[in-house]
Design a protein around this motif. Structure first.
Motif, mmCIF file in Angstrom:
data_model
loop_
_atom_site.group_PDB
_atom_site.id
_atom_site.type_symbol
_atom_site.label_atom_id
_atom_site.label_comp_id
_atom_site.label_asym_id
_atom_site.label_seq_id
_atom_site.Cartn_x
_atom_site.Cartn_y
_atom_site.Cartn_z
ATOM 1 N N HIS A 55 38.851 32.686 31.617
ATOM 2 C CA HIS A 55 38.717 34.140 31.531
ATOM 3 C C HIS A 55 38.832 34.784 32.917
ATOM 4 O O HIS A 55 39.425 35.856 33.065
ATOM 5 N N VAL A 56 38.237 34.106 33.906
ATOM 6 C CA VAL A 56 38.303 34.627 35.271
ATOM 7 C C VAL A 56 39.746 34.654 35.768
ATOM 8 O O VAL A 56 40.215 35.656 36.333
ATOM 9 N N ILE A 57 40.473 33.563 35.525
ATOM 10 C CA ILE A 57 41.873 33.479 35.961
ATOM 11 C C ILE A 57 42.716 34.521 35.238
ATOM 12 O O ILE A 57 43.573 35.185 35.836
ATOM 13 N N ASP A 58 42.478 34.683 33.925
ATOM 14 C CA ASP A 58 43.230 35.684 33.154
ATOM 15 C C ASP A 58 42.982 37.088 33.699
ATOM 16 O O ASP A 58 43.899 37.910 33.777
ATOM 17 N N TRP A 59 41.732 37.370 34.061
ATOM 18 C CA TRP A 59 41.402 38.696 34.602
ATOM 19 C C TRP A 59 42.116 38.927 35.936
ATOM 20 O O TRP A 59 42.622 40.022 36.186
ATOM 21 N N VAL A 60 42.163 37.886 36.781
ATOM 22 C CA VAL A 60 42.848 38.007 38.070
ATOM 23 C C VAL A 60 44.330 38.234 37.866
ATOM 24 O O VAL A 60 44.945 39.109 38.496
ATOM 25 N N VAL A 61 44.932 37.478 36.956
ATOM 26 C CA VAL A 61 46.369 37.571 36.711
ATOM 27 C C VAL A 61 46.747 38.932 36.138
ATOM 28 O O VAL A 61 47.809 39.488 36.458
ATOM 29 N N LYS A 62 45.878 39.506 35.302
ATOM 30 C CA LYS A 62 46.179 40.788 34.665
ATOM 31 C C LYS A 62 46.097 41.962 35.640
ATOM 32 O O LYS A 62 46.553 43.066 35.326
ATOM 33 N N ASN A 63 45.490 41.740 36.801
ATOM 34 C CA ASN A 63 45.375 42.787 37.811
ATOM 35 C C ASN A 63 46.284 42.473 38.992
ATOM 36 O O ASN A 63 46.491 41.305 39.335
ATOM 37 N N THR A 64 46.807 43.519 39.602
ATOM 38 C CA THR A 64 47.617 43.323 40.801
ATOM 39 C C THR A 64 46.702 43.068 41.997
ATOM 40 O O THR A 64 45.493 43.314 41.934
#
Length: 227
Positions: free
Chosen positions: A190-199
């Protein structure tokens, strides 16, 4: 020596620490990675040496506060003026450094990663936005690292060694505990997905409130700091 201008004059005397040394270290790191790429003789690779300049700003702000604060008080400069002058200097330095890094990133892009050898200044994700966004990323992160260093230095001036050690240990334990909890409950995805979804620019904005809180606590602490 009067107020904020006096503090700025003190900082401008530190040319070796704030002008020459950080760029000499960065240049050495770049050249080392470039010569490694020549010896490997393969595709270009992404070097992590750019982090050097950010780490140096953190260390430089920390050391400067510890060294220059007693010196400034010796010239009858008020604590609040020293704080304001230090903030102005660190912000100005971050602007100047961000411009230089942006120029170097564009030079690297125009040369095809220095002949397709090494990507040092222009990195994927970090430099994916507009020029203004890239500048803001550099600036925000540099200011944040500088204020963290300055905050630790001021905390030490206010509370001395034992409490500073306890404070740093507490933060380390907190971050380690958070990492353990994320691992325990399998939330790294979830943490990685959140980082990837943001610039990178959007993520850098999270540093702003943290930096402002650090500045507030640093200001309150320096008013009670002793030499």
């Amino acid at each position: 020596m009067n107020g904020i201008p006096g503090v700025l004059r003190i900082y401008t005397k530190q040319k070796l620490s704030w002008i020459y040394l950080p760029w000499v270290i960065t240049a050495f790191s770049f050249l080392t990675n470039y010569f490694i790429s020549l010896m490997v003789n393969g595709d270009s690779f992404y070097a992590g040496g750019l982090a050097t300049i950010f780490i140096y700003v953190f260390v430089g702000a920390l050391v400067s506060v510890l060294q220059l604060f007693p010196f400034a008080l010796g010239f009858s400069i008020r604590r609040t003026d020293f704080f304001a002058g230090s903030v102005l200097m660190l912000v100005s330095y971050s602007i100047f450094t961000s411009i230089i890094l942006l120029i170097l990133a564009e030079v690297e892009r125009s040369t095809g990663s220095w002949g397709n050898r090494v990507s040092f200044f222009k990195l994927p994700y970090l430099n994916d936005g507009t020029l203004l966004e890239q500048f803001m990323i550099y600036f925000i992160v540099l200011v944040s690292f500088a204020f963290i260093g300055m905050g630790i230095g001021i905390f030490y001036l206010r509370h001395r060694g034992i409490k500073t050690f306890v404070m740093l240990a507490a933060y380390f334990i907190l971050l380690s505990g958070l990492s353990v909890l994320i691992t325990q409950y399998g939330r790294w995805g979830h943490v990685i997905d959140w980082v990837v979804k943001n610039t990178a620019f959007e993520l850098s904005l999270w540093f702003i409130p943290i930096t402002l809180i650090l500045a507030l606590f640093s200001y309150r602490s320096i008013r009670k700091s002793s030499v």
